[in-house]
Design an enzyme around this catalytic site. Structure first.
Site, PDB file in Angstrom:
ATOM      1  N   ALA A 122      37.094  28.356  38.392  1.00 34.21           N
ATOM      2  CA  ALA A 122      36.394  28.892  39.559  1.00 34.21           C
ATOM      3  C   ALA A 122      35.449  30.010  39.122  1.00 34.21           C
ATOM      4  O   ALA A 122      34.621  29.813  38.230  1.00 34.21           O
ATOM      5  CB  ALA A 122      37.418  29.364  40.596  1.00 34.21           C
ATOM      6  N   ASP A 168      37.760  23.250  48.308  1.00 30.32           N
ATOM      7  CA  ASP A 168      38.600  24.207  47.591  1.00 30.32           C
ATOM      8  C   ASP A 168      38.895  25.454  48.416  1.00 30.32           C
ATOM      9  O   ASP A 168      39.975  26.042  48.317  1.00 30.32           O
ATOM     10  CB  ASP A 168      37.935  24.598  46.262  1.00 30.32           C
ATOM     11  CG  ASP A 168      38.230  23.584  45.163  1.00 30.32           C
ATOM     12  OD1 ASP A 168      38.861  22.559  45.473  1.00 30.32           O
ATOM     13  OD2 ASP A 168      37.823  23.824  44.015  1.00 30.32           O
ATOM     14  N   LEU A 226      35.090  30.768  35.357  1.00 29.59           N
ATOM     15  CA  LEU A 226      34.257  29.822  34.601  1.00 29.59           C
ATOM     16  C   LEU A 226      32.781  30.200  34.723  1.00 29.59           C
ATOM     17  O   LEU A 226      32.036  30.196  33.738  1.00 29.59           O
ATOM     18  CB  LEU A 226      34.491  28.400  35.110  1.00 29.59           C
ATOM     19  CG  LEU A 226      33.705  27.283  34.419  1.00 29.59           C
ATOM     20  CD1 LEU A 226      34.057  27.191  32.942  1.00 29.59           C
ATOM     21  CD2 LEU A 226      33.968  25.945  35.108  1.00 29.59           C
TER      22      LEU A 226
END
Length: 299
Positions: free
Chosen positions: A196, A81, A199
Protein backbone atom coordinates in the site's frame (compact mmCIF):
# COMPACT_ATOMS: atom_id res chain seq x y z
CA UNK A 1 0.04 -18.34 8.36
CA UNK A 2 -2.36 -20.49 6.34
CA UNK A 3 -5.01 -22.77 7.79
CA UNK A 4 -7.43 -25.24 6.34
CA UNK A 5 -11.06 -24.20 6.08
CA UNK A 6 -14.11 -25.19 8.09
CA UNK A 7 -17.54 -26.12 6.79
CA UNK A 8 -19.57 -23.20 5.45
CA UNK A 9 -23.34 -22.99 6.00
CA UNK A 10 -24.18 -19.33 6.61
CA UNK A 11 -22.67 -16.59 4.42
CA UNK A 12 -22.76 -12.91 5.32
CA UNK A 13 -22.66 -10.08 2.78
CA UNK A 14 -21.62 -6.49 3.45
CA UNK A 15 -19.73 -3.80 1.60
CA UNK A 16 -19.50 -0.22 0.45
CA UNK A 17 -23.15 0.73 0.00
CA UNK A 18 -22.13 4.06 -1.58
CA UNK A 19 -20.49 2.42 -4.59
CA UNK A 20 -22.67 2.56 -7.74
CA UNK A 21 -22.15 -1.16 -8.38
CA UNK A 22 -22.99 -2.34 -4.85
CA UNK A 23 -26.67 -3.21 -5.40
CA UNK A 24 -26.05 -5.08 -8.66
CA UNK A 25 -23.10 -6.98 -7.13
CA UNK A 26 -25.11 -7.86 -4.02
CA UNK A 27 -27.96 -9.20 -6.17
CA UNK A 28 -25.53 -11.36 -8.18
CA UNK A 29 -23.81 -12.68 -5.06
CA UNK A 30 -27.04 -13.35 -3.15
CA UNK A 31 -28.58 -15.26 -6.06
CA UNK A 32 -25.54 -17.54 -6.35
CA UNK A 33 -25.36 -18.02 -2.57
CA UNK A 34 -29.00 -19.14 -2.57
CA UNK A 35 -28.59 -21.37 -5.63
CA UNK A 36 -25.82 -23.32 -3.93
CA UNK A 37 -27.81 -23.92 -0.77
CA UNK A 38 -26.19 -21.44 1.62
CA UNK A 39 -28.10 -19.21 4.02
CA UNK A 40 -27.70 -15.47 3.44
CA UNK A 41 -27.32 -12.85 6.21
CA UNK A 42 -26.49 -9.13 6.03
CA UNK A 43 -25.85 -6.15 8.29
CA UNK A 44 -28.46 -3.45 8.85
CA UNK A 45 -26.74 -0.82 6.69
CA UNK A 46 -26.64 -3.17 3.69
CA UNK A 47 -30.23 -4.34 4.27
CA UNK A 48 -31.45 -0.74 4.21
CA UNK A 49 -29.93 -0.15 0.77
CA UNK A 50 -30.97 -3.55 -0.61
CA UNK A 51 -34.54 -3.52 0.68
CA UNK A 52 -36.92 -4.80 -2.00
CA UNK A 53 -34.14 -5.41 -4.53
CA UNK A 54 -32.64 -8.78 -3.58
CA UNK A 55 -33.87 -11.80 -5.58
CA UNK A 56 -33.84 -14.06 -2.48
CA UNK A 57 -34.97 -13.97 1.14
CA UNK A 58 -32.59 -13.11 3.94
CA UNK A 59 -32.05 -15.53 6.81
CA UNK A 60 -31.13 -12.73 9.23
CA UNK A 61 -30.25 -9.05 9.50
CA UNK A 62 -27.67 -7.97 12.12
CA UNK A 63 -27.21 -4.53 13.70
CA UNK A 64 -23.60 -4.12 12.52
CA UNK A 65 -20.76 -5.86 10.72
CA UNK A 66 -19.16 -7.29 13.83
CA UNK A 67 -22.42 -8.98 14.86
CA UNK A 68 -22.79 -10.27 11.30
CA UNK A 69 -19.24 -11.67 11.27
CA UNK A 70 -19.81 -13.47 14.57
CA UNK A 71 -22.97 -15.13 13.25
CA UNK A 72 -21.84 -16.43 9.85
CA UNK A 73 -19.25 -18.95 8.66
CA UNK A 74 -17.91 -16.72 5.90
CA UNK A 75 -18.11 -12.97 5.27
CA UNK A 76 -18.19 -11.55 1.75
CA UNK A 77 -17.13 -7.91 1.40
CA UNK A 78 -18.15 -6.02 -1.75
CA UNK A 79 -15.97 -3.02 -2.53
CA UNK A 80 -12.28 -2.17 -2.81
CA UNK A 81 -9.31 -2.12 -0.47
CA UNK A 82 -10.70 0.86 1.45
CA UNK A 83 -13.85 -1.11 2.23
CA UNK A 84 -11.77 -4.12 3.28
CA UNK A 85 -9.76 -1.93 5.68
CA UNK A 86 -12.91 -0.55 7.28
CA UNK A 87 -14.36 -4.03 7.70
CA UNK A 88 -11.04 -5.31 9.11
CA UNK A 89 -11.16 -2.61 11.80
CA UNK A 90 -14.72 -3.52 12.73
CA UNK A 91 -14.33 -7.32 12.85
CA UNK A 92 -10.70 -7.64 14.00
CA UNK A 93 -10.35 -10.58 16.35
CA UNK A 94 -13.38 -12.44 14.97
CA UNK A 95 -12.25 -15.72 13.41
CA UNK A 96 -14.76 -15.67 10.54
CA UNK A 97 -12.92 -15.79 7.19
CA UNK A 98 -13.37 -12.90 4.77
CA UNK A 99 -13.60 -12.97 0.98
CA UNK A 100 -13.09 -9.59 -0.68
CA UNK A 101 -14.95 -9.14 -3.97
CA UNK A 102 -13.69 -6.19 -5.96
CA UNK A 103 -16.24 -3.79 -7.42
CA UNK A 104 -13.76 -0.90 -7.44
CA UNK A 105 -10.26 -0.23 -8.77
CA UNK A 106 -7.00 -2.07 -8.15
CA UNK A 107 -6.95 -3.92 -4.86
CA UNK A 108 -4.58 -6.27 -3.06
CA UNK A 109 -7.01 -7.22 -0.29
CA UNK A 110 -9.96 -8.04 -2.53
CA UNK A 111 -9.34 -11.58 -3.79
CA UNK A 112 -11.51 -11.64 -6.92
CA UNK A 113 -13.50 -9.37 -9.26
CA UNK A 114 -17.28 -9.71 -9.14
CA UNK A 115 -17.17 -11.42 -12.55
CA UNK A 116 -15.36 -14.41 -10.97
CA UNK A 117 -17.76 -14.94 -8.09
CA UNK A 118 -19.64 -17.76 -9.83
CA UNK A 119 -16.40 -19.77 -9.80
CA UNK A 120 -15.52 -18.72 -6.26
CA UNK A 121 -18.82 -19.99 -4.85
CA UNK A 122 -18.11 -23.40 -6.37
CA UNK A 123 -14.75 -23.55 -4.57
CA UNK A 124 -16.48 -22.52 -1.36
CA UNK A 125 -19.14 -25.20 -1.76
CA UNK A 126 -16.44 -27.84 -2.27
CA UNK A 127 -14.37 -26.40 0.64
CA UNK A 128 -11.46 -25.82 -1.74
CA UNK A 129 -9.82 -22.80 -0.18
CA UNK A 130 -7.30 -21.90 2.50
CA UNK A 131 -7.30 -19.27 5.22
CA UNK A 132 -4.60 -16.62 5.23
CA UNK A 133 -4.25 -14.98 8.67
CA UNK A 134 -3.12 -11.33 8.74
CA UNK A 135 -2.14 -9.43 11.88
CA UNK A 136 -2.96 -5.84 12.81
CA UNK A 137 -0.87 -3.26 14.66
CA UNK A 138 -1.86 -1.01 17.55
CA UNK A 139 -0.80 2.59 18.14
CA UNK A 140 -1.18 4.42 21.44
CA UNK A 141 -0.31 8.05 22.09
CA UNK A 142 -1.07 10.99 24.33
CA UNK A 143 -2.17 13.93 22.20
CA UNK A 144 -2.46 17.01 24.36
CA UNK A 145 -4.41 15.84 27.40
CA UNK A 146 -6.13 13.01 25.55
CA UNK A 147 -5.03 9.39 25.29
CA UNK A 148 -5.70 8.01 21.80
CA UNK A 149 -5.34 4.56 20.28
CA UNK A 150 -6.17 2.84 17.02
CA UNK A 151 -5.54 -0.39 15.13
CA UNK A 152 -4.38 -0.76 11.53
CA UNK A 153 -4.19 -3.58 9.04
CA UNK A 154 -1.91 -1.70 6.61
CA UNK A 155 0.09 0.98 8.41
CA UNK A 156 0.44 3.60 11.08
CA UNK A 157 1.68 6.88 9.60
CA UNK A 158 3.22 9.98 11.17
CA UNK A 159 3.25 12.71 8.52
CA UNK A 160 3.98 16.43 8.54
CA UNK A 161 0.86 18.55 8.92
CA UNK A 162 0.26 21.97 7.35
CA UNK A 163 3.72 23.50 7.04
CA UNK A 164 5.72 22.26 4.01
CA UNK A 165 8.90 21.50 5.95
CA UNK A 166 10.74 18.34 6.92
CA UNK A 167 9.89 16.73 10.23
CA UNK A 168 12.39 15.09 12.54
CA UNK A 169 11.23 11.84 14.10
CA UNK A 170 13.26 9.92 16.67
CA UNK A 171 12.89 6.14 16.49
CA UNK A 172 13.29 3.83 19.48
CA UNK A 173 12.96 0.06 19.16
CA UNK A 174 12.53 -1.93 22.37
CA UNK A 175 13.65 1.17 24.32
CA UNK A 176 16.89 1.53 22.32
CA UNK A 177 17.45 4.71 20.32
CA UNK A 178 17.95 3.78 16.65
CA UNK A 179 17.99 6.92 14.52
CA UNK A 180 16.41 10.25 13.75
CA UNK A 181 14.60 10.46 10.42
CA UNK A 182 14.41 13.81 8.61
CA UNK A 183 11.64 13.37 6.05
CA UNK A 184 8.02 14.15 5.20
CA UNK A 185 7.01 11.42 7.61
CA UNK A 186 7.36 7.79 8.60
CA UNK A 187 5.27 4.67 7.95
CA UNK A 188 5.17 1.61 10.20
CA UNK A 189 3.65 -1.09 8.01
CA UNK A 190 2.53 -4.69 8.37
CA UNK A 191 3.32 -7.20 5.62
CA UNK A 192 -0.24 -6.63 4.39
CA UNK A 193 0.46 -2.90 4.18
CA UNK A 194 3.74 -3.37 2.33
CA UNK A 195 1.82 -3.22 -0.98
CA UNK A 196 0.00 0.00 0.00
CA UNK A 197 1.44 3.40 1.03
CA UNK A 198 4.78 1.83 1.95
CA UNK A 199 5.22 0.51 -1.59
CA UNK A 200 4.52 3.97 -3.04
CA UNK A 201 7.13 5.40 -0.64
CA UNK A 202 9.78 2.97 -1.91
CA UNK A 203 9.41 0.27 0.74
CA UNK A 204 9.97 -3.43 0.16
CA UNK A 205 7.21 -5.86 -0.78
CA UNK A 206 6.85 -8.35 2.09
CA UNK A 207 5.14 -11.74 1.88
CA UNK A 208 2.01 -11.76 4.08
CA UNK A 209 3.19 -14.60 6.32
CA UNK A 210 6.35 -12.82 7.46
CA UNK A 211 6.34 -11.87 11.15
CA UNK A 212 7.85 -8.43 10.63
CA UNK A 213 7.14 -4.71 10.54
CA UNK A 214 8.53 -2.26 7.99
CA UNK A 215 9.68 1.27 8.88
CA UNK A 216 9.61 3.34 5.69
CA UNK A 217 10.50 7.06 5.60
CA UNK A 218 8.47 9.23 3.23
CA UNK A 219 10.75 11.36 1.01
CA UNK A 220 13.79 11.23 3.35
CA UNK A 221 16.20 14.16 3.28
CA UNK A 222 19.36 12.03 2.99
CA UNK A 223 20.17 8.69 1.39
CA UNK A 224 21.32 7.35 4.75
CA UNK A 225 17.72 7.49 6.04
CA UNK A 226 16.74 4.02 4.84
CA UNK A 227 13.76 1.74 5.34
CA UNK A 228 14.10 -0.99 7.99
CA UNK A 229 12.54 -4.42 8.52
CA UNK A 230 12.17 -5.41 12.18
CA UNK A 231 10.61 -8.21 14.22
CA UNK A 232 6.84 -7.83 14.59
CA UNK A 233 7.10 -8.39 18.35
CA UNK A 234 9.25 -5.28 18.72
CA UNK A 235 7.83 -2.22 20.45
CA UNK A 236 8.43 0.92 18.39
CA UNK A 237 8.31 4.42 19.86
CA UNK A 238 8.32 7.46 17.60
CA UNK A 239 8.97 10.88 19.14
CA UNK A 240 8.35 14.16 17.33
CA UNK A 241 11.60 16.13 17.65
CA UNK A 242 10.81 18.96 15.23
CA UNK A 243 10.06 22.40 16.58
CA UNK A 244 7.13 24.36 15.09
CA UNK A 245 6.06 21.57 12.69
CA UNK A 246 3.12 19.43 13.82
CA UNK A 247 2.50 15.88 12.64
CA UNK A 248 -0.66 13.96 11.84
CA UNK A 249 -0.94 10.47 13.33
CA UNK A 250 -3.11 8.16 11.22
CA UNK A 251 -4.10 4.50 11.16
CA UNK A 252 -4.90 3.17 7.67
CA UNK A 253 -5.32 6.79 6.51
CA UNK A 254 -7.84 7.58 9.27
CA UNK A 255 -6.66 10.49 11.43
CA UNK A 256 -6.04 9.52 15.05
CA UNK A 257 -4.67 12.83 16.33
CA UNK A 258 -2.30 15.75 15.89
CA UNK A 259 1.18 15.44 17.43
CA UNK A 260 3.40 18.33 18.47
CA UNK A 261 7.02 18.64 19.58
CA UNK A 262 7.83 16.12 22.31
CA UNK A 263 4.79 13.89 21.70
CA UNK A 264 5.42 10.15 21.30
CA UNK A 265 3.45 7.25 19.87
CA UNK A 266 3.95 3.58 20.73
CA UNK A 267 3.35 1.02 17.98
CA UNK A 268 3.18 -2.71 18.59
CA UNK A 269 1.56 -5.95 17.45
CA UNK A 270 -2.17 -5.64 18.25
CA UNK A 271 -2.63 -9.37 18.99
CA UNK A 272 -5.62 -9.24 16.68
CA UNK A 273 -5.97 -10.92 13.31
CA UNK A 274 -8.31 -11.26 10.39
CA UNK A 275 -8.53 -14.29 8.13
CA UNK A 276 -8.70 -13.87 4.37
CA UNK A 277 -9.87 -16.57 2.00
CA UNK A 278 -7.34 -17.73 -0.57
CA UNK A 279 -8.87 -19.59 -3.50
CA UNK A 280 -7.01 -22.17 -5.61
CA UNK A 281 -4.50 -20.59 -8.00
CA UNK A 282 -4.67 -17.20 -6.29
CA UNK A 283 -1.31 -16.90 -4.57
CA UNK A 284 0.41 -13.74 -3.30
CA UNK A 285 2.88 -13.89 -6.20
CA UNK A 286 0.18 -14.35 -8.83
CA UNK A 287 -1.60 -11.34 -7.34
CA UNK A 288 1.59 -9.27 -7.62
CA UNK A 289 2.01 -10.27 -11.25
CA UNK A 290 -1.58 -9.33 -12.03
CA UNK A 291 -1.89 -6.12 -10.00
CA UNK A 292 1.57 -4.72 -10.79
CA UNK A 293 1.54 -5.96 -14.38
CA UNK A 294 4.77 -7.92 -14.01
CA UNK A 295 5.53 -9.64 -17.28
CA UNK A 296 9.26 -10.30 -17.16
CA UNK A 297 11.41 -10.02 -20.28
CA UNK A 298 11.84 -12.01 -23.46
CA UNK A 299 15.51 -11.09 -24.02
Amino acid sequence: MKKKNNKVDKIGVTGNTDKPGFVAAACTVSRLIHQHGFRLEVDHASASVLEGQLPVRLSAVHPDRRALAKSVDLLIVLGGDGTMLRVAHEVAGVATPILGVNIGGMGFLTAIPITDFSLAILYIKKHEFELDRRFLVLCEARVGRQHVSAIALNEISILRADIPRLVELEVYIDDEFVTRYRSDGLLISTPTGSTAYSLAAGGAIIVPGAHVLALTPVCPHTLSNRAMIIDADSVVRIRVATVEVDCILSADSQVVGRMVTGDSVIIRHARRWIQLIQLPGMTFYSTLRMKLHWRGTSI
